[in-house]
Scaffold this active site. Structure first.
Site, PDB file in Angstrom:
ATOM      1  N   ASP A  50       0.872  -1.174   0.000  1.00 20.55           N
ATOM      2  CA  ASP A  50       0.000   0.000   0.000  1.00 20.55           C
ATOM      3  C   ASP A  50       0.907   1.222   0.000  1.00 20.55           C
ATOM      4  OD1 ASP A  50      -1.668   2.130   0.513  1.00 20.55           O
ATOM      5  OD2 ASP A  50      -2.753   1.170   2.150  1.00 20.55           O
ATOM      6  N   ASN A  77       3.644   2.821 -10.691  1.00 18.70           N
ATOM      7  CA  ASN A  77       2.423   2.888 -11.485  1.00 18.70           C
ATOM      8  C   ASN A  77       1.162   3.080 -10.641  1.00 18.70           C
ATOM      9  OD1 ASN A  77       0.675   2.193 -13.961  1.00 18.70           O
ATOM     10  ND2 ASN A  77       0.099   0.602 -12.491  1.00 18.70           N
ATOM     11  N   TYR A 142      -6.069  15.868 -10.160  1.00 17.77           N
ATOM     12  CA  TYR A 142      -5.320  14.782 -10.801  1.00 17.77           C
ATOM     13  C   TYR A 142      -4.151  15.347 -11.604  1.00 17.77           C
ATOM     14  CZ  TYR A 142      -4.322  10.641 -13.618  1.00 17.77           C
ATOM     15  OH  TYR A 142      -3.690   9.573 -14.218  1.00 17.77           O
TER      16      TYR A 142
END
Length: 267
Positions: A50, A77, A142
């Site tokens: 995590d 990623n 984002y």
């Protein structure tokens, strides 16, 4: 000896495609996710990681080093999407996506760098986004997380040069993945002044993902970069107009470029 690769966010989408592609090329691949369903996914060794949990990162890196005694490549990623009017996006969701997309990647980097410095070799590939080159309406947070990771990579490259550790970014455009399903969407509120424009933009974004490129394209580009002795600072992978939009931003006046985006999103 087979080169050892650590890939975060490898349970689906781009990460999974990269993991299986590299495993087929005879790399020793460790894919990670928060809750891997199986310890082995074909040739890929899946382990728990995590990126928002320092202990989880440390344990995953320790597991790889215990089994392989080396880490040659890291592909950062893991990430999450977020959409919404900036004014109406909850602060805790903004912080959560920064913890995943930006700070999580930095923590993984810090966990592997001591090993790479000792090896005097290694490459870290940070997956950013073409959206990180510009502020996109209703995707501003984002864009900010991916833009921040790209700029940080530029600085890191220079700091790591003396240790022979390479770092680069790969910015994908739209790919056919399930990112929309895992994305945080600020709700479309009936009384919101952004209701119509946000709703229309959200539908347009989802259509772009559905018509996106095959994830194997990203895998082949990643592999080509890994084989490069001197990787470039940034790579972009996407349809022609998506990559061309970055060039246009460099040469057009800001207000002209803004108008192009407004027209594209029908705002």
């Amino acid at each position: 000896m087979s080169k050892v690769v650590l890939i975060t966010g490898a349970s689906s989408g781009i990460g999974k495609a990269i993991a299986h592609y590299l495993a087929d090329k005879e790399y020793t691949v460790y894919g990670t996710s928060r809750n891997p369903k199986t310890a082995l996914d074909g040739k890929v060794r899946m382990i728990s990681l995590d990126v928002t949990d320092q202990v989880s990162i440390t344990n995953a890196v320790h597991t790889i080093l215990k089994e392989q005694n080396q880490i040659d490549y890291v592909i950062n990623n893991a990430g999450m999407g977020i959409t919404g009017p900036l004014e109406e996006t909850p602060d805790h969701e903004v912080r959560r996506v920064f913890e995943t997309n930006y700070f999580g990647a930095l923590e993984v980097i810090k966990a592997v760098l001591p090993t790479m410095r000792k090896q005097r070799s290694g490459m870290i590939i940070n997956v950013t986004s073409i959206a990180g080159y510009m502020g996109l309406p209703y995707r501003g947070i984002y864009s900010a997380t991916k833009g921040a990771l790209g700029i940080t990579t530029e600085a890191y490259r220079m700091e790591l040069k003396e240790f022979n550790v390479k770092m680069t970014t790969v910015a994908p455009g739209d790919f056919a993945t399930n990112i929309a399903a895992g994305r945080y969407h600020a709700p479309i509120l009936d009384d919101s002044p952004y209701k119509e424009n946000y709703g229309n933009t959200l539908r347009l974004m989802d259509e772009h993902v559905e018509a996106g490129m095959d994830t194997k394209v990203m895998a082949t580009v990643i592999h080509r970069i890994m084989r490069s002795k001197n990787p470039k600072v940034h790579y972009r992978v996407g349809f022609f107009m998506q990559k061309f939009s970055i060039a246009l931003k460099r040469i057009l006046p800001d207000t002209w470029y803004e108008k192009l985006l407004l027209n594209h999103y029908k705002l």
